[in-house]
Design an enzyme around this catalytic site. Structure first.
Site, PDB file in Angstrom:
ATOM      1  N   ASP A  72       0.809  -1.211   0.000  1.00  0.00           N
ATOM      2  CA  ASP A  72       0.000   0.000   0.000  1.00  0.00           C
ATOM      3  C   ASP A  72       0.846   1.266   0.000  1.00  0.00           C
ATOM      4  O   ASP A  72       0.477   2.268  -0.602  1.00  0.00           O
ATOM      5  CB  ASP A  72      -0.993   0.002   1.167  1.00  0.00           C
ATOM      6  CG  ASP A  72      -0.381  -0.403   2.493  1.00  0.00           C
ATOM      7  OD1 ASP A  72       0.852  -0.467   2.595  1.00  0.00           O
ATOM      8  OD2 ASP A  72      -1.153  -0.650   3.439  1.00  0.00           O
ATOM      9  N   ASP A 481       5.003   0.344  13.367  1.00  0.00           N
ATOM     10  CA  ASP A 481       4.326  -0.959  13.343  1.00  0.00           C
ATOM     11  C   ASP A 481       5.177  -2.137  13.783  1.00  0.00           C
ATOM     12  O   ASP A 481       4.631  -3.129  14.261  1.00  0.00           O
ATOM     13  CB  ASP A 481       3.759  -1.269  11.951  1.00  0.00           C
ATOM     14  CG  ASP A 481       2.756  -0.239  11.489  1.00  0.00           C
ATOM     15  OD1 ASP A 481       2.073   0.332  12.339  1.00  0.00           O
ATOM     16  OD2 ASP A 481       2.675  -0.006  10.273  1.00  0.00           O
TER      17      ASP A 481
END
Length: 852
Positions: A72, A481
């Site tokens: 993405d 993350d």
């Protein structure tokens, strides 16, 4: 959420607000090429695991071994025969085109295995000011051309795992369809992607918004069209496939539409499922059937209910083939793999079964019955019909599987594919990596398959901080993350770490720093309220512990470690600038604005520095209080502060006007160079001999990119060439403290790159702020790429005026004192030479004396 970054950096957000949108109907291809072989000059620091969401994997239907994956925010990759991946978009996301690393759809030409299409763009809201484009490659991603669209594309928007929104007519390579977001409808090209026009006969542009109340536009935008699927078994009309299906984010009226006249007219399929949103639609041509997965959420994070349906193309009959029902159905469905060699064989995945694991179901009879990949035994035990391996990225097992034992099969499973030439080969994308294996048909016999992480070569992390410690760890990488990683030496950069940053493991680390006089001491910050968000290490980042002086309410921002490692300064995202000494509780600092940029002197324990707007601040009492320092005349925005690793009081400040230098602890500054404007992160790294290179992201004669100077800013070399780093104002930068000429770039989505560079223009020497510089001719070089790791240059020139100023130090080196372990002398040293009471300045070598 681990494995996924959803928004741009703060710097990017500020830059995005000023751009405007163009309104053009259809533009011709912009012929710009980006040879992927040139990327050998810049090498990825290796994690081996991906690190982020993989929305889609696409196999070519007629060419064995040809497959691609899209990330993405991290570009596109091509599959290699050894299960590794090669990036194919590293040359198309330069500063001005940074959003090209967002990919919302992929399409392959069924008649030509060399042709790849991609819909590029990151956001449809204000975070991305640019319209999207359809990119085309005729050589499997080696070079690209671009057709500009009149609207935005959302590669990192909600619903990015549905699709594919882009498809090539299997009967006519000139016909390409693209289903747009934001109410822009269906678009078509009839000239092989050169131009696209709106299909006005397709009127449903979608009704679903994830959160209509969201004022940012991220969740309130219309999801639009979700997929385009051709029926290759249908007849042709004027050389075009007659039967086409389009999915729409509409759970009110109808979500699947059909054309039987090659796209001239459209109508909703009769008897189709209601209530849910379709995610995937796959054709099994031998069965003449469509398989579709549905969820009550748009994904990739949500979904608490869903279904799987089969549509018979001959009888127009719908059959509900959902694998589970009742209380066992607490998730939507995403990934869908259809076996092309074995009609009726298929696999489907839960989009998000957050506990206790993802689930994958397999059917050998067109969905009449299913078998799961795992099932409950005697609660809480499960029978797992799979084995797991992560040899490519050992840290995934250490930091995820072995810690919680939850969700080892992944999450956000929107893509699940069976190789059309090998029924045993399957791959699926997760929010963290790519997984799969080569014995899928064992599911049908021994019901036990081997699953491995198979994302070797994909580096998809958003980097939030980079440090290379002179005499210490070669590279410390803070990431979103996935916490962060330590590479103890340069020889480790090509090896996947055995663990990420744990104990504490912050979902996202935001900053990392080291103590200049105690280089094994490292500090980092995290970005989640509720637990202590400061971690410290005394062994260079090999292991960590919690700093219990931090509260559970402060988080984010940046950290700076004092030279001796006794004090942490923390510019938080939530509570302003805080200070802790000797691991005591953090307390607020007076005299500094919230979110100020901070840095520590690496040789003098008394000094910290800060910047906010155009004001520079100095603390000479170990960060207890700050006062305004020297003026940065001509600058209106401080972007970064870096301190020389071995010279006390030598401070570099990047601004919109250029780079400024102080050699007297920030008491006064001189404009070091105006050859670069709008300078963002800067860094120092060892150069040849005993010199130091200066690296900078800014705008020079070669454009907005990375430059290097070996003579303290007198001349500059373009180090970036055609390599993409995305938006330079969001990049992180570090010069190696141990390897001459080695420089690191952290990107927002493509991990860390490094190169060993050669800089033209002479050696680096410290420049006194009391000197007067005249107008110079400055060399800035355009780099060419080669297969080696050294960047060669061809010089061009520009003229620059270096402004001068007279520095008056407020702290005399003869009068000031420094504490224990601080530097007090050495060749080129200009700082304090007196030690505090009880300590003596002792010569360590010709370059360094220390208070002991």
């Amino acid at each position: 959420m681990q494995g996924e970054t959803t928004s741009p950096t703060t710097k990017q957000q500020s830059r995005l607000a000023s751009a405007t949108m163009r309104a053009l109907h259809a533009l011709p291809l912009l012929l710009t090429a980006a040879p992927i072989e040139a990327a050998s000059s810049w090498t990825s620091v290796h994690t081996g695991g991906g690190g982020g969401f993989i929305p889609s994997i696409v196999f070519h239907p007629k060419a064995k071994g040809v497959a691609y994956a899209r990330a993405d925010i991290g570009g596109m990759y091509k599959l290699n025969s050894d299960d590794s991946w090669t990036p194919i978009s590293d040359g198309i996301a330069q500063d001005a085109s940074w959003h090209n690393w967002g990919t919302d759809a992929l399409a392959l030409d069924p008649q030509n295995a060399n042709v790849v299409y991609a819909a590029l763009g990151l956001y449809t809201n204000s975070w991305d000011p640019n319209n999207g484009c359809i990119a085309k490659s005729t050589n499997q991603g080696s070079t690209w051309t671009f057709s500009n669209l009149t609207f935005k594309v959302g590669g990192n928007m909600p619903g990015r795992g549905t699709g594919e929104r882009l498809a090539v007519d299997p009967a006519n390579s000139n016909i390409i369809y693209f289903g747009a977001r934001s109410g822009h409808g269906l678009w078509k090209s009839t000239d092989g992607g050169v131009t696209f026009s709106n299909v006005t006969s397709f009127s449903n542009t979608g009704t679903y918004r994830e959160d209509p109340s969201d004022t940012t536009g991220y969740q309130s935008d219309l999801m639009g069209l979700l997929f385009v699927t051709f029926d290759s078994t249908s007849s042709t009309i004027n050389g075009a496939t007659s039967r086409i299906f389009v999915g729409v984010a509409d759970n009110v009226t109808a979500s699947v539409y059909e054309s039987t006249d090659a796209g001239s007219t459209w109508s909703p399929l009769t008897g189709q499922p209601g209530a849910f949103l379709p995610h995937k639609c796959k054709l099994q041509p031998t069965e003449k059937a469509l398989y579709l997965t549905y969820s009550n959420g748009i994904g990739p994070y949500d979904g608490t209910d869903g279904a799987v349906w089969r549509y018979d193309l001959t009888t127009s009959a719908w059959t509900n083939i959902t694998p589970v029902s009742g209380s066992n159905l607490y998730f939507g469905f995403g990934g869908l793999g259809v076996d092309m060699l074995k009609p009726g064989h298929l696999v489907v995945a839960t989009l998000n079964s957050w506990w206790p694991n993802a689930q994958i179901f397999r059917s050998n009879n067109s969905g009449l019955t299913w078998s799961p990949l795992w099932e409950w035994a005697s609660y809480p035990s499960t029978n797992n019909y799979y084995g797991l391996s992560t040899s490519n990225a050992p840290w995934i097992a250490t930091s995820f599987w072995d810690v919680t034992n939850n969700e080892p099969l992944g999450w956000m499973v929107e893509s699940l594919e069976i190789d059309p030439f090998d029924s045993n080969h399957w791959l699926y994308g997760t929010g963290l990596t790519i997984m799969g294996g080569h014995d899928l048909t064992n599911w049908d016999t021994v019901h036990n398959v081997s699953i491995a992480t198979l994302a070797n070569g994909i580096e998809e992390m958003a980097v939030t901080g980079l440090v290379s410690v002179p005499g210490g760890s070669e590279l410390l990488v803070a990431v979103g993350d996935d916490s962060g990683f330590t590479y103890l030496s340069s020889s480790n950069l090509g090896t996947a770490p055995s663990t990420n940053w744990m104990s504490p493991e912050f979902t996202s680390s935001t900053s990392v720093d080291y103590a200049g006089l105690a280089v094994a001491d490292v500090v980092r910050s995290g970005n989640a309220a509720g637990t202590q968000q400061i971690g410290v290490s005394s062994n260079g980042g090999s292991t960590w512990s919690i700093d219990y002086g931090s509260s559970t309410t402060a988080y984010g921002g940046t950290v700076a470690y004092s030279a001796s490692g006794d004090t942490v300064l923390w510019s938080t995202a939530s509570q302003g600038v805080l200070r802790s000494q000797y691991t005591n509780s953090f307390a607020s600092i007076s005299g500094l604005p919230a979110t100020a940029l901070i840095a520590s002197d690496k040789q003098n324990d008394s000094y910290f520095y800060a910047g906010y707007a155009s004001t520079f601040y100095v603390s000479s009492n170990n960060g207890q209080t700050f006062a305004a320092g020297g003026s940065l005349s001509g600058a209106s925005q401080i972007n970064y502060v870096v301190v020389h690793p071995t010279i006390a009081g030598q401070v570099y400040v990047s601004t919109d006007a250029g780079i400024y230098l102080s050699t007297n602890f920030g008491s006064s500054f001189a404009l070091l160079t105006s050859a670069l404007k709008n300078v963002y992160e800067i860094a120092l790294g060892v150069g040849s001999g005993s010199t130091w290179n200066l690296y900078a992201f800014g705008t020079g004669s070669a454009g907005s990119k990375l430059y290097g100077s070996a003579n303290n800013g007198n001349t500059w070399t373009d180090l970036q060439g055609t390599q993409s780093f995305g938006a330079i104002d969001g990049c992180k930068l570090a010069g190696s403290g141990n390897v001459a000429g080695q420089v690191y770039v952290g990107t927002n989505g493509r991990g860390v790159f490094y190169a060993k560079v050669t800089i033209t223009g002479g050696s680096t020497t410290a420049t006194s702020s009391t000197s007067t510089s005249n107008v110079k001719t400055t060399s800035i070089s355009s780099s060419t790429r080669s297969s080696s790791t050294t960047i060669t240059t061809t010089a061009t020139t520009l003229s620059t005026t270096t402004h001068s100023s007279t520095a008056t130090s407020s702290t005399s080196t003869a009068a000031c004192t420094v504490g224990q372990y601080s530097q007090c002398g050495g060749s080129s040293y200009t700082g304090c030479m007196n030690c505090a009471s009880g300590y003596t300045c002792q010569v360590q070598n010709s370059f360094y004396s220390q208070c002991l």
